[in-house]
Design a protein around this motif. Structure first.
Motif, mmCIF file in Angstrom:
data_model
loop_
_atom_site.group_PDB
_atom_site.id
_atom_site.type_symbol
_atom_site.label_atom_id
_atom_site.label_comp_id
_atom_site.label_asym_id
_atom_site.label_seq_id
_atom_site.Cartn_x
_atom_site.Cartn_y
_atom_site.Cartn_z
ATOM 1 N N SER A 234 0.827 -1.208 0.000
ATOM 2 C CA SER A 234 0.000 0.000 0.000
ATOM 3 C C SER A 234 0.862 1.259 0.000
ATOM 4 O O SER A 234 0.550 2.242 -0.690
ATOM 5 C CB SER A 234 -0.922 0.002 1.226
ATOM 6 O OG SER A 234 -1.931 -0.978 1.093
ATOM 7 N N SER A 235 1.949 1.229 0.776
ATOM 8 C CA SER A 235 2.854 2.385 0.814
ATOM 9 C C SER A 235 3.514 2.593 -0.546
ATOM 10 O O SER A 235 3.693 3.733 -0.995
ATOM 11 C CB SER A 235 3.925 2.179 1.890
ATOM 12 O OG SER A 235 3.347 1.983 3.160
ATOM 13 N N LEU A 236 3.888 1.488 -1.191
ATOM 14 C CA LEU A 236 4.489 1.594 -2.522
ATOM 15 C C LEU A 236 3.476 2.156 -3.518
ATOM 16 O O LEU A 236 3.824 2.992 -4.361
ATOM 17 C CB LEU A 236 4.991 0.228 -2.975
ATOM 18 C CG LEU A 236 5.656 0.168 -4.361
ATOM 19 C CD1 LEU A 236 6.827 1.138 -4.446
ATOM 20 C CD2 LEU A 236 6.103 -1.254 -4.681
ATOM 21 N N LEU A 237 2.225 1.722 -3.419
ATOM 22 C CA LEU A 237 1.194 2.250 -4.310
ATOM 23 C C LEU A 237 1.033 3.755 -4.105
ATOM 24 O O LEU A 237 0.954 4.525 -5.074
ATOM 25 C CB LEU A 237 -0.137 1.542 -4.060
ATOM 26 C CG LEU A 237 -1.324 2.069 -4.868
ATOM 27 C CD1 LEU A 237 -1.113 1.829 -6.360
ATOM 28 C CD2 LEU A 237 -2.621 1.414 -4.412
ATOM 29 N N ALA A 238 0.987 4.189 -2.841
ATOM 30 C CA ALA A 238 0.837 5.621 -2.557
ATOM 31 C C ALA A 238 2.000 6.410 -3.134
ATOM 32 O O ALA A 238 1.816 7.480 -3.737
ATOM 33 C CB ALA A 238 0.731 5.846 -1.048
ATOM 34 N N SER A 239 3.225 5.881 -2.978
ATOM 35 C CA SER A 239 4.394 6.596 -3.502
ATOM 36 C C SER A 239 4.392 6.622 -5.022
ATOM 37 O O SER A 239 4.777 7.627 -5.638
ATOM 38 C CB SER A 239 5.679 5.967 -2.963
ATOM 39 O OG SER A 239 5.757 4.595 -3.255
ATOM 40 N N LEU A 258 8.332 4.343 4.168
ATOM 41 C CA LEU A 258 7.412 3.440 4.858
ATOM 42 C C LEU A 258 7.364 2.078 4.169
ATOM 43 O O LEU A 258 7.352 1.031 4.835
ATOM 44 C CB LEU A 258 6.003 4.043 4.898
ATOM 45 C CG LEU A 258 5.725 5.070 5.985
ATOM 46 C CD1 LEU A 258 4.396 5.758 5.714
ATOM 47 C CD2 LEU A 258 5.703 4.405 7.348
ATOM 48 N N ALA A 259 7.322 2.080 2.852
ATOM 49 C CA ALA A 259 7.310 0.822 2.107
ATOM 50 C C ALA A 259 8.573 0.020 2.381
ATOM 51 O O ALA A 259 8.540 -1.202 2.570
ATOM 52 C CB ALA A 259 7.159 1.099 0.612
ATOM 53 N N ASP A 260 9.705 0.702 2.403
ATOM 54 C CA ASP A 260 10.990 0.063 2.680
ATOM 55 C C ASP A 260 10.987 -0.561 4.073
ATOM 56 O O ASP A 260 11.378 -1.725 4.264
ATOM 57 C CB ASP A 260 12.101 1.117 2.573
ATOM 58 C CG ASP A 260 13.459 0.503 2.289
ATOM 59 O OD1 ASP A 260 13.633 -0.696 2.528
ATOM 60 O OD2 ASP A 260 14.355 1.228 1.835
#
Length: 469
Positions: A234-239, A258-260
């Protein structure tokens, strides 16, 4: 004949140390060199260390001596607890003060930025009333997470209401499954939903998931790792939405981080590689080769442990684009050949990897050939990519059409401008900042033709809405 005995490690496997090494793309020998350098700077004599010893620290064959522990902390710039260097007795000494992070919690969150984003959403949902307690906030947060599903007629997962529970010390399977199902729905909506509509839902979902992770007492259990995987996605999608769709790089950076962090908690090597590969685009788009290469080295290190053919091929394609943007066309084309080789290797592709396939490889190859000045070959690969691209991949189609227009411009300006019109029509339907970043190259290719004014006019009509989104 006697039975051969296999030795049992003396100590638990140190996955934390191994993970942090992989995050940096270091080999065991590179860790040795880093520690040696740190010891020399401290004027503490000879290191007496080799790569085999570092490997045994990770596998549990031995523990590092106190001197090496100190320098591991200095080299990795992380607390000993986050490197798995403390015993259970030492961990038990951790103060109960909530200001001190629990040693098992890896997820780091930019609370201020995400709270601002989410609270703006809440104010809209609550009719402008800024005074609301945490229970209402959590329900509103869940509502924001589900908003994109509601507006697009997507079914709400069973158990979703439990995600707004205020007190949570252990994760239950139904809540984790519901969170992951919403993540999957957001992933599907990326291709058909305007970025400005999806961003509030994606960011609210990230906030919801990180809160769940931080409140659980079992941050390293299987359900926590499953939840962390969904939070990372989800964090990767947002970024991706913020960086690639809306050109808001500063806002995207905390979500990349956050994704990391969530991928580290999940111990999912493939997901960590995908996050690092996407992060490489940020300096890569700016022509900054070294920081992009650092991200990609770490991504390739993770890929050696948990990547299928699509992910391995995609990482080589990212390498190719970064090299091309840094003015290294020969290196770029070498990476494309590596991507083609990787595509036919063995392995399992993760379900979340929906942003790459053989047609996308043709697109990367076409761009690399275009930047190398091999326009005829470029147009063939780009056309092949367009012919095989999924119907829902409107954003990528616009990118390919702009590249194809640049390839045609020197020999067939009329064909090039017709292709530009198609690309602009697509961006008008689905705004995508990355597609418009191709315009300067197209304009340069058309500069000696009578069509450059038309291109400028069309782009002016599009660039306003895209920048404001």
């Amino acid at each position: 004949m006697g039975t051969r005995r296999t030795s049992t490690p003396k100590h638990p496997t140190n996955t934390r140390l191994r993970w942090q090494r992989l995050q940096r793309g270091w080999s065991h020998q590179e860790v040795v060199e880093q520690i040696k350098r740190s010891i020399e700077q401290a004027d503490e004599g000879e290191a007496g260390l080799n790569a085999d010893m570092v490997g045994r620290w990770e596998t549990g064959g031995r523990k590092p001596d106190p001197r090496y522990k100190k320098h591991l902390v200095l080299v990795f710039d992380l607390p000993a607890s986050e490197l798995g260097l403390l015993s259970s007795e030492e961990l038990a000494l951790c103060p109960a003060d909530p200001v001190v992070p629990a040693p098992t919690t890896n997820v780091i969150m930019d609370e201020q930025l995400i709270d601002v984003v989410v609270k703006k959403v809440m104010l809209v949902l609550l009719g402008g009333n800024a005074e609301f307690g945490r229970p209402v906030f959590l329900k509103g947060l869940l509502g924001a997470s589900l908003a994109a599903l509601f507006s697009n007629g997507v079914a709400i997962p069973d158990g979703a209401e439990a995600l707004a529970a205020e007190q949570r010390t252990r994760l239950d399977r139904q809540s984790v499954d519901a969170f992951a199902a919403i993540t999957a729905s957001h992933r599907d909506l990326y291709w058909t939903t305007a970025a400005a509509e999806l961003v509030p839902s994606a960011t609210a979902h990230v906030h919801l998931g990180t809160g769940m992770l931080k409140s659980t007492s079992d941050a390293e259990g299987p359900q926590a790792r499953q939840l962390a995987s969904a939070v990372a996605e989800s964090s990767l999608l947002a970024s991706r939405l913020l960086f690639f769709d809306l050109a808001q790089g500063d806002a995207a950076e905390p979500f990349f981080q956050l994704a990391d962090d969530a991928a580290s908690t999940s111990q999912d090597h493939a997901l960590a590689a995908a996050v690092l590969g996407h992060r490489a685009f940020v300096p890569g788009f700016a022509g900054q080769l070294q920081p992009a290469s650092d991200y990609l080295s770490a991504a390739h290190a993770h890929a050696r442990y948990g990547a299928g053919p699509l992910l391995r091929s995609w990482l080589h394609c990212v390498d190719a684009e970064v090299s091309a943007r840094a003015g290294q066309p020969r290196a770029s084309l070498t990476r494309i050949r590596s991507a083609e080789d990787a595509l036919v290797t063995a392995g399992t592709n993760p379900t979340w990897l929906d942003f790459f396939d053989s047609s996308r490889l043709d697109g990367f190859a076409g761009n690399a050939l275009l930047l190398a000045g091999r326009n005829r070959e470029a147009s063939g690969r780009l056309q092949n990519a367009l012919d095989n691209l999924a119907e829902t991949a409107t954003k990528q189609k616009a990118v390919l059409l702009f590249d194809l227009a640049a390839a045609y411009a020197s020999t067939d300006a009329e064909h090039a401008v017709a292709t530009v019109r198609q690309a602009c029509d697509l961006v008008g339907q689905t705004p995508y900042s990355t597609a418009l970043q191709r315009v300067p190259d197209v304009r340069a290719a058309l500069s000696a033709t009578p069509y450059v004014d038309e291109l400028d006019e069309r782009v002016r009509a599009l660039s306003g809405p895209v920048r404001e989104a």
